[in-house]
Enzyme design. Sequence first.
Site, mmCIF file in Angstrom:
data_model
loop_
_atom_site.group_PDB
_atom_site.id
_atom_site.type_symbol
_atom_site.label_atom_id
_atom_site.label_comp_id
_atom_site.label_asym_id
_atom_site.label_seq_id
_atom_site.Cartn_x
_atom_site.Cartn_y
_atom_site.Cartn_z
ATOM 1 N N ASP A 1 0.970 -1.154 0.019
ATOM 2 C CA ASP A 1 -0.005 -0.021 -0.159
ATOM 3 C C ASP A 1 0.919 1.227 -0.100
ATOM 4 O OD1 ASP A 1 -2.308 1.440 -0.002
ATOM 5 O OD2 ASP A 1 -2.971 1.029 1.813
ATOM 6 N N ASP B 1 -7.898 -7.452 1.281
ATOM 7 C CA ASP B 1 -6.958 -7.232 2.475
ATOM 8 C C ASP B 1 -7.610 -6.761 3.687
ATOM 9 O OD1 ASP B 1 -6.769 -4.519 1.429
ATOM 10 O OD2 ASP B 1 -5.544 -4.518 3.469
HETATM 11 N N1 PRF Z 1 -6.261 3.745 0.164
HETATM 12 C C1 PRF Z 1 -5.193 3.427 0.470
HETATM 13 N N2 PRF Z 1 -5.296 2.391 1.195
HETATM 14 C C2 PRF Z 1 -6.415 1.977 1.863
HETATM 15 C C3 PRF Z 1 -7.499 2.392 1.678
HETATM 16 C C4 PRF Z 1 -7.676 3.624 0.849
HETATM 17 O O1 PRF Z 1 -8.576 4.274 0.763
HETATM 18 C C5 PRF Z 1 -8.554 2.059 2.512
HETATM 19 C C6 PRF Z 1 -9.908 2.178 2.843
HETATM 20 N N3 PRF Z 1 -10.706 1.072 3.318
HETATM 21 C C7 PRF Z 1 -7.626 1.036 3.461
HETATM 22 N N4 PRF Z 1 -6.541 0.853 2.830
HETATM 23 N N5 PRF Z 1 -4.122 3.841 -0.392
#
Ligand code: PRF
Length: 376
Positions: A92, A271
């Site tokens: 992420d 996830d």
């Molecule tokens: N953006 C990013 N990671 C995330 C989210 C998002 O909106 C969420 C929202 N449930 C979880 N992880 N980059």
Amino acid sequence: MNFELITTDKGSNARAGKITTAHGTIETPIFMPVGTVGSVKAVTQDQVRDDVQAQIILGNTYHLYLRPGLEVLSLAGGLHKFNGWDRPILTDSGGYQVFSLAANRKIKEEGVVFQSHIDGSKHLFTPENVMDIQRTIGADIIMAFDECPPYPSEYRYARKSMELTHRWLDRCIQRLKDTQPAYGHEQTLFPIVQGSTYKDLRKASAEYIASRGAAGNAIGGLSVGEPENEMYEMCGLVTEILPQDKPRYLMGVGTPWNILENIALGVDMFDCVMPTRNGRNGMLFTWNGVMNIRNKKWATDFNPIDANSECFATRDYSRAYLRHLFVAGEILGMTLASIHNLAFYLELVKEARRQILAGTFATWKTGMVQQLKTRL
Ligand code: PRF
């Protein structure tokens, strides 16, 4: 990265497919265990691979950048080498953690200035340096830098935030064009749909994201406190627009029943910290429903945690023994609960895939959702 769409369910929009990356294949729909700092909490890599049967795990740019930092990751030769996980990894972008964890964050066109939740030190994340950091981490799938607005958000804020996320996406794409993978293997960018809980914004965002032609697409900004039916409504709108022939990833979702409902809407990847975080608190997900293993009612229940589970690592431990471990504060309790929950999530998506391939998913899902929600 390649995505092969194998079957689409007749009674719903569920799909079965296969993703191929430089570190191996992923059968979809799939659940990806979260390894925030490069470790799936309380579980060894062997257990994640052999007992949980995970096909891909997640890491977080925000955490890995702060600790151990880029120098260590670069010298290690990337996260795969550093943590010994040789299957696919997704990172992420930090575009969520910066908003949920960091202090004094300030959003500008350029990026986000924030203070570390660890030592208060000041940092700047931009679309460009977040792509560079993900190059250094070396994940197979990397996420665009986005802003995830809180729920509820005013319409005007949600629209401005979505537009910023779209401009940031174009900068991410440009940066990846201008740079090369650090370790020779392909890295694939997934853009992220935002738009809060506004239908017109969700549609506009999905159309913009689809127009970028990425190899896979993600849906963000959901499961942030909105009612479940709103999450399903938004997700359904977006999956109607995102391309059929690319995988769709719903970020940070959710409960076992959330996963089945969103598979029915056409989501392929999930996830969530829930199986590990809730597991460490004694909450167990099973085929028959949810149990709090600390409850006195399990004290003399010598049955297996879940007789229907395929997980050899935890199937032979009794409910009474696991309760004892939790009440006594033994760390083994957290490990067993985490393995159990993760293995269950992986079994759930595997069974969903089997049902899709057999053409029986929609009816199976309806009964299963009720069963999974039962409080045991
Ligand atoms: N953006 C990013 N990671 C995330 C989210 C998002 O909106 C969420 C929202 N449930 C979880 N992880 N980059």
